[in-house]
Design a protein around this motif. Structure first.
Motif, mmCIF file in Angstrom:
data_model
loop_
_atom_site.group_PDB
_atom_site.id
_atom_site.type_symbol
_atom_site.label_atom_id
_atom_site.label_comp_id
_atom_site.label_asym_id
_atom_site.label_seq_id
_atom_site.Cartn_x
_atom_site.Cartn_y
_atom_site.Cartn_z
ATOM 1 N N UNK A 110 0.860 -1.126 -0.041
ATOM 2 C CA UNK A 110 -0.129 0.177 -0.039
ATOM 3 C C UNK A 110 0.789 1.215 -0.052
ATOM 4 N N UNK A 111 0.654 2.222 -0.927
ATOM 5 C CA UNK A 111 1.243 3.389 -0.850
ATOM 6 C C UNK A 111 0.429 4.523 -0.988
ATOM 7 N N UNK A 112 0.929 5.665 -0.498
ATOM 8 C CA UNK A 112 0.078 6.846 -0.607
ATOM 9 C C UNK A 112 0.412 7.505 -1.749
ATOM 10 N N UNK A 113 0.289 8.852 -1.968
ATOM 11 C CA UNK A 113 0.552 9.692 -3.154
ATOM 12 C C UNK A 113 2.121 10.232 -3.077
ATOM 13 N N UNK A 114 2.701 10.211 -4.219
ATOM 14 C CA UNK A 114 3.951 10.766 -4.624
ATOM 15 C C UNK A 114 5.082 9.866 -3.795
ATOM 16 N N UNK A 115 5.111 8.561 -4.240
ATOM 17 C CA UNK A 115 6.051 7.685 -3.543
ATOM 18 C C UNK A 115 7.036 7.190 -4.475
#
Length: 187
Positions: A78-83
């Motif tokens: 799971x990643x959030x934004x701008x990774x």
């Protein structure tokens, strides 16, 4: 001389760490990544994200996933934004990995989400979640071991190794990693 083992526990040596369905799913994933992603030009991040999402990854907006990185199980990512998951970075995530916004995993970094109990006769497989909070930077060739939480803004310096949680807005270096200095909290 080889030590004898208890025949009552001999089946423990034969027990697989993962069910067959999991092996098959990872086998399919590895083939798809190799055929459709690993050779693609660096700027095709959206294509690689599309493929990761097909395999269950929860990916935020504007992520940068490089073609030569290795993700063990996208359905546990799971990643959030701008990774950013940089070139040759490896995400070994049988316990899951969560990455906060604006976090960076630099080239050749390794997130290792599992180990074995070396004190058990059957070498029990242990998997733990790794969490990188927002604004974390795992520098080149650094290693994050199972169960570690890297708090907001923490930095693990190049070639450093941590088995302990990192404090917020702090720079760590060495093996084992130790706190070196505070990082400016720019938020």
């Amino acid at each position: 001389m080889l030590s004898s083992h208890d025949p009552k526990n001999s089946d423990a040596y034969l027990r697989p760490s993962f069910p067959l369905l999991d092996y098959l799913r990872r086998y399919c994933w590895n083939i798809v990544w190799k055929l459709f992603c690993s050779w693609t030009p660096n700027p095709l991040h959206k294509w690689r994200i599309f493929i990761l999402r097909l395999f269950g990854a929860k990916i935020g907006k504007s992520n940068f996933i490089y073609p030569n990185c290795k993700i063990w199980a996208p359905w546990l990512l799971t990643t959030e934004d701008v990774v950013t998951i940089g070139p040759y970075a490896e995400v070994y995530n049988p316990g899951g990995v969560r990455i906060g916004h604006h976090a960076i995993i630099s080239q050749y970094a390794y997130l290792c989400g599992a180990t074995h109990d070396y004190n058990s006769a059957d070498f029990t497989y242990i998997k733990k979640e790794i969490v990188l909070e927002p604004w974390v930077w795992i520098c080149a060739k650094a290693v994050v071991l199972p169960g570690v939480n890297c708090a907001e803004g923490s930095v693990l310096g190049a070639a450093s190794v941590t088995s302990k949680n990192l404090e917020a807005w702090t720079l760590y270096a060495g093996n084992p990693a130790v706190s070196v200095k505070k990082r400016t909290n720019f938020l």
